[in-house]
Design an enzyme around this catalytic site. Structure first.
Site, PDB file in Angstrom:
ATOM      1  CG  HIS A   1      -7.847   0.654 -10.610  1.00  0.00           C
ATOM      2  ND1 HIS A   1      -7.484   1.475  -9.574  1.00  0.00           N
ATOM      3  CD2 HIS A   1      -8.176   1.468 -11.646  1.00  0.00           C
ATOM      4  CE1 HIS A   1      -7.597   2.737  -9.960  1.00  0.00           C
ATOM      5  NE2 HIS A   1      -8.028   2.768 -11.208  1.00  0.00           N
TER       6      HIS A   1
ATOM      7  CG  HIS B   1      -1.909   0.061 -10.192  1.00  0.00           C
ATOM      8  ND1 HIS B   1      -2.885   0.399 -11.114  1.00  0.00           N
ATOM      9  CD2 HIS B   1      -2.515   0.147  -8.988  1.00  0.00           C
ATOM     10  CE1 HIS B   1      -4.015   0.690 -10.483  1.00  0.00           C
ATOM     11  NE2 HIS B   1      -3.820   0.544  -9.194  1.00  0.00           N
TER      12      HIS B   1
HETATM   13  C1  LIG Z   1      -2.517   2.378  -1.365  1.00  0.00           C
HETATM   14  C2  LIG Z   1      -2.937   1.432  -2.456  1.00  0.00           C
HETATM   15  C3  LIG Z   1      -4.113   1.650  -3.154  1.00  0.00           C
HETATM   16  C4  LIG Z   1      -4.509   0.770  -4.150  1.00  0.00           C
HETATM   17  N1  LIG Z   1      -5.726   0.945  -4.729  1.00  0.00           N
HETATM   18  C5  LIG Z   1      -6.209  -0.003  -5.542  1.00  0.00           C
HETATM   19  C6  LIG Z   1      -7.546   0.057  -5.966  1.00  0.00           C
HETATM   20  O1  LIG Z   1      -8.286   0.971  -5.589  1.00  0.00           O
HETATM   21  N2  LIG Z   1      -8.009  -0.926  -6.782  1.00  0.00           N
HETATM   22  C7  LIG Z   1      -7.209  -1.949  -7.185  1.00  0.00           C
HETATM   23  O2  LIG Z   1      -7.687  -2.812  -7.917  1.00  0.00           O
HETATM   24  N3  LIG Z   1      -5.925  -2.023  -6.809  1.00  0.00           N
HETATM   25  C8  LIG Z   1      -5.421  -1.099  -5.963  1.00  0.00           C
HETATM   26  N4  LIG Z   1      -4.146  -1.200  -5.497  1.00  0.00           N
HETATM   27  C9  LIG Z   1      -3.305  -2.305  -5.992  1.00  0.00           C
HETATM   28  C10 LIG Z   1      -3.743  -3.675  -5.489  1.00  0.00           C
HETATM   29  O3  LIG Z   1      -4.353  -3.583  -4.235  1.00  0.00           O
HETATM   30  C11 LIG Z   1      -2.539  -4.632  -5.438  1.00  0.00           C
HETATM   31  O4  LIG Z   1      -1.896  -4.639  -6.697  1.00  0.00           O
HETATM   32  C12 LIG Z   1      -2.953  -6.059  -5.120  1.00  0.00           C
HETATM   33  O5  LIG Z   1      -3.724  -6.112  -3.937  1.00  0.00           O
HETATM   34  C13 LIG Z   1      -1.722  -6.944  -4.989  1.00  0.00           C
HETATM   35  O6  LIG Z   1      -2.113  -8.281  -4.772  1.00  0.00           O
HETATM   36  P1  LIG Z   1      -1.026  -9.427  -4.615  1.00  0.00           P
HETATM   37  O7  LIG Z   1      -1.742 -10.684  -4.354  1.00  0.00           O
HETATM   38  O8  LIG Z   1      -0.088  -9.370  -5.763  1.00  0.00           O
HETATM   39  O9  LIG Z   1      -0.158  -9.016  -3.334  1.00  0.00           O
HETATM   40  P2  LIG Z   1      -0.636  -8.698  -1.843  1.00  0.00           P
HETATM   41  O10 LIG Z   1      -2.098  -8.538  -1.749  1.00  0.00           O
HETATM   42  O11 LIG Z   1       0.214  -7.581  -1.383  1.00  0.00           O
HETATM   43  O12 LIG Z   1      -0.281 -10.032  -1.058  1.00  0.00           O
HETATM   44  C14 LIG Z   1       1.031 -10.389  -0.672  1.00  0.00           C
HETATM   45  C15 LIG Z   1       0.956 -11.022   0.699  1.00  0.00           C
HETATM   46  O13 LIG Z   1       2.177 -11.694   0.973  1.00  0.00           O
HETATM   47  C16 LIG Z   1       2.564 -11.437   2.309  1.00  0.00           C
HETATM   48  N5  LIG Z   1       4.006 -11.622   2.356  1.00  0.00           N
HETATM   49  C17 LIG Z   1       4.954 -10.896   1.729  1.00  0.00           C
HETATM   50  N6  LIG Z   1       6.175 -11.423   1.976  1.00  0.00           N
HETATM   51  C18 LIG Z   1       5.982 -12.502   2.760  1.00  0.00           C
HETATM   52  C19 LIG Z   1       6.863 -13.468   3.335  1.00  0.00           C
HETATM   53  N7  LIG Z   1       8.165 -13.424   3.110  1.00  0.00           N
HETATM   54  N8  LIG Z   1       6.324 -14.458   4.105  1.00  0.00           N
HETATM   55  C20 LIG Z   1       4.980 -14.510   4.315  1.00  0.00           C
HETATM   56  N9  LIG Z   1       4.112 -13.617   3.800  1.00  0.00           N
HETATM   57  C21 LIG Z   1       4.608 -12.630   3.024  1.00  0.00           C
HETATM   58  C22 LIG Z   1       2.093 -10.013   2.546  1.00  0.00           C
HETATM   59  O14 LIG Z   1       1.978  -9.718   3.923  1.00  0.00           O
HETATM   60  C23 LIG Z   1       0.756  -9.992   1.810  1.00  0.00           C
HETATM   61  O15 LIG Z   1      -0.307 -10.397   2.638  1.00  0.00           O
HETATM   62  C24 LIG Z   1      -3.701  -0.337  -4.497  1.00  0.00           C
HETATM   63  C25 LIG Z   1      -2.507  -0.563  -3.801  1.00  0.00           C
HETATM   64  C26 LIG Z   1      -2.139   0.303  -2.776  1.00  0.00           C
HETATM   65  C27 LIG Z   1      -0.882   0.016  -2.013  1.00  0.00           C
END
Ligand SMILES: Cc1cc2nc3c(=O)[nH]c(=O)nc-3n(C[C@H](O)[C@H](O)[C@H](O)COP(=O)(O)OP(=O)(O)OC[C@H]3O[C@@H](n4cnc5c(N)ncnc54)[C@H](O)[C@@H]3O)c2cc1C
Ligand SMILES: *[C@@H]1O[C@H](CO)[C@@H](O)[C@H](O)[C@H]1NC(C)=O
Ligand SMILES: *[C@@H]1O[C@H](CO)[C@@H](O)[C@H](O)[C@H]1NC(C)=O
Ligand SMILES: *[C@@H]1O[C@H](CO)[C@@H](O)[C@H](O)[C@H]1NC(C)=O
Ligand SMILES: *[C@@H]1O[C@H](CO)[C@@H](O)[C@H](O)[C@H]1NC(C)=O
Ligand SMILES: *[C@@H]1O[C@H](CO)[C@@H](O)[C@H](O)[C@H]1NC(C)=O
Ligand SMILES: *[C@@H]1O[C@H](CO)[C@@H](O)[C@H](O)[C@H]1NC(C)=O
Length: 599
Positions: free
Chosen positions: A573, A530
């Protein structure tokens, strides 16, 4: 060129491209470029491309994994079977000083939909008071009430069936949206034996009541939680399925595969840095430019968005200069203020066999877990705020000021001890012949950081959540562990719990001392995944990287919209709030477009 003409030109070049069956002729100018097609990135892309005369390109390093069985499956607790496969970036932390130097895995999704393709699918929102605190620390307009319509807007809640209600599911109708893109539901595989009532009744022995629905801003209590999944199709609801597949035919929206290396800046001496686009590495290894006529939006997640800022010359000059990266915008707080939680798992053997998903959560406040010691502990922690803040400032090489951190700590202390925001989460579950609990101290005082350690954009940044920096975080995690041990010995749930399997009593006896518990906790916790705060929405003097419109300080047209901007840890979450933040951010951008047209 008028906007509508441009959309037309884009639409036509896409027609041409489709008929040629080649990706070579994608236009190289878009109004908006979104870096990362993950959880938030695709939600923003959907809402911006609702405006037909603006063009949006998303650049995502991963692929469409919509048919990958590890993604579609709704089985598994805490993460999908896609964890540790090619759709996981599989970051690692630096050696954790306060955890015996251990290096921990840190998972993050690399796919259309990002981490929502591999996460645990838990759908639980934050506590209202902690979102109101965002506004109190200087983020005008960000409070629970203003975010609430966006929670509803994103959600498509599927009413539990009678059988699911009988199995423990419960909900308040008014807390749920029905017409949003994101399916939230209980799965047909919800465990339907007597375990829910055993757990429920046992928590009542600890003074913890049933909470009919934690998703209205009040988390305390025991609850059977819903998940981000499509019940009828029985598949995971990740961001691509919710926000991208339904609109992927829009002629003004393009999703490209590539790894973004850095932001490109326009020439000129304007006081604020103006992004002209990005440079990215295509799957064939060639380096390309893509131009943004309006904005560049970073949605690469809390590990990568700060890294891309640094690679682009936005960050702490000391770090950038040591890597020979020209400083475009000196902004020392980039990558600082990183907060994750430690996650500990304890299991017991059982004389029963469990089938199906067991999603049972308990939220406790400080006084629930500390009882009569609460006031004394509140006082001890208050006395530590200044030294901890000084430690954080020092470890950041004074990128953050001690007085700023102390101020933010006081807000957090007030939330925990005056406003009774839950600071403990205990997940009670069962699988096969085992029962167990995963748990985390929700609101740590430890602060870490993420920084690049190489000018090579392909290199992983150094990720240091600095778990257990503040000794209290360890004390609380240990106290939760001891509470969990008591829970499994308490009637009626003790009727199905046998010997402790993890940690075995041979490693940690029933009469273990606090010091022995501490040692076990420090040696066994994992990341909770998180991580947030690495490009925090805060006033600049408090260590902020983005302003309340999510624009990076010192830039004209670069925003961050992902977990990096959340200014403080939350008790729910992350995905629920990230979708709501993405929805609100898209409206902020659209309003701004409207203003540009009026003038
Ligand atoms: C194992 C696990 C279990 C979890 N369980 C839960 C849960 O049950 N419920 C919940 O609410 N949250 C949960 N979380 C947390 C939650 O899923 C994340 O905090 C959230 O999805 C993050 O969203 P985001 O948009 O910040 O990043 P992300 O969804 O990670 O999106 C970032 C994107 O950017 C892309 N990217 C990165 N660098 C580059 C680059 N240089 N060029 C192009 N693309 C790039 C990546 O490939 C990715 O697709 C969990 C996380 C994990 C790892
Ligand atoms: C799914 O995950 C398993 C391991 O959990 C792995 O062996 C398999 O290759 C993965 N499948 C795909 C399509 O990636
Ligand atoms: C309970 O769950 C089992 C296993 O998933 C299923 O076969 C059964 O039909 C369920 N019972 C009810 C009443 O839903
Ligand atoms: C939990 O206990 C409360 C109070 O007895 C009861 O109303 C509720 O239905 C129970 N829920 C479950 C899932 O057992
Ligand atoms: C911008 O600043 C540089 C260096 O200060 C100067 O050489 C250049 O002429 C300026 N350009 C414009 C367009 O003002
Ligand atoms: C498990 O043990 C408890 C307590 O001894 C007993 O009441 C219960 O019937 C047992 N359950 C099974 C499935 O054996
Ligand atoms: C715990 O119990 C064991 C055996 O009963 C004993 O040897 C040990 O000294 C006890 N430890 C503590 C800290 O009381």
């Amino acid at each position: 060129m008028a906007l509508s003409q441009k959309a037309l030109a884009l639409a036509c070049s896409i027609c041409a491209l489709v008929s040629l069956g080649t990706a070579a002729s994608v236009p190289d100018h878009f109004d908006f470029i979104i870096i990362g097609g993950g959880t938030t990135g695709l939600a923003v892309a959907n809402r911006l491309s609702e405006v037909p005369d603006i063009t949006v390109a998303v650049i995502e390093a991963g692929k469409d994994e919509g048919k990958n069985p590890n993604v579609t499956s709704v089985e598994g607790f805490g993460g999908s079977t896609g964890v540790n496969t090619q759709i996981d970036w599989l970051y690692a932390t630096t050696e954790q000083t306060h955890a015996g130097g251990r290096v921990l895995d840190y998972h993050a999704g690399k796919a259309w939909g990002g981490t929502s393709t591999i996460n645990g699918m838990t759908y639980i929102r934050a506590e209202d008071a902690q979102i109101d605190a965002w506004e109190r620390v200087g983020n005008d307009g960000w409070n629970w009430e203003n975010l609430w319509p966006y929670h509803l807007k994103s959600e498509h809640f599927e009413t539990p069936t009678q059988a699911q209600l009988a199995a423990g599911a419960s909900y308040e109708d008014v807390y749920h949206g029905r017409n949003g893109p994101l399916s939230v539901a209980y799965q047909y595989g919800l465990h339907n034996g007597s375990f829910a009532s055993l757990v429920n009744e046992t928590w009542q022995q600890f003074g913890i009541p049933l909470n009919e629905d934690v998703n209205g801003g009040s988390l305390r209590g025991f609850f059977v939680w819903p998940q981000t999944l499509d019940r009828e199709a029985n598949v995971r609801e990740h961001a691509a399925r919710a926000y991208y597949y339904p609109v992927q035919d829009r002629s003004n929206l393009v999703l490209l595969r590539g790894h973004v290396d850095r932001i490109r800046w326009a020439e000129g001496n304007a006081t604020k840095a103006l992004a002209e686009g990005v440079e990215y590495t295509a799957p064939d290894g060639s380096v390309k430019a893509l131009y943004a006529d309006k904005e560049v939006i970073l949605s690469a997640g809390s590990v990568r968005s700060p890294a891309i800022l640094e690679l682009s010359g936005v960050g702490n000059p000391e770090i950038l200069e040591s890597l020979n990266i020209p400083v475009k915008v000196p902004l020392p707080a980039v990558g600082e203020n990183a907060i994750d939680q430690p996650n500990t798992f304890m299991t017991y053997t059982s004389n029963s066999t469990f089938t199906g998903m067991v999603p049972y959560v308990t939220y406790m406040t400080a006084s629930d877990i500390l009882g009569s010691e609460t006031d004394a502990v509140a006082g001890e922690i208050a006395a530590q705020l200044k030294p901890w803040a000084q430690q954080v400032a020092e470890e950041s090489n004074n990128a953050l000021s001690a007085s700023a951190i102390e101020h933010l700590y006081q807000v957090q202390h007030d939330l925990i001890f005056t406003q009774d925001v839950p600071c403990v989460e205990i997940l009670t579950t069962a699988m096969g012949g085992n029962v167990g609990s995963a748990f985390f101290a929700l609101l740590p005082f430890s602060r870490g950081r993420v920084h690049i350690s190489s000018a090579n954009p392909a290199a992983y940044p150094a990720l240091d959540p600095n778990y257990l920096m503040a000794y209290w975080d360890l004390v609380l995690q240990r106290t939760i562990a001891q509470t969990v041990a008591k829970f499994w010995e308490t009637a009626p749930v003790n009727s199905v719990a046998g010997a402790r399997a993890q940690p075995p009593v041979s490693d940690l006896p029933a009469n273990a001392t606090d010091e022995e518990w501490d040692a076990w906790v420090a040696s066994s916790f994992t990341a909770n995944h998180h991580l947030l705060g690495t490009a925090a929405m805060l006033p600049e003097e408090l260590g902020g990287v983005v302003d309340p419109t999510l624009v990076v300080y010192g830039t004209e047209n670069v925003r961050v919209i992902d977990a990096s901007v959340l200014p403080a840890q939350i008790s729910g979450h992350l995905t629920s709030i990230l979708y709501a933040v993405a929805e609100r951010a898209a409206d902020i951008i659209k309003e701004n477009l409207g203003k540009q047209r009026d003038t």
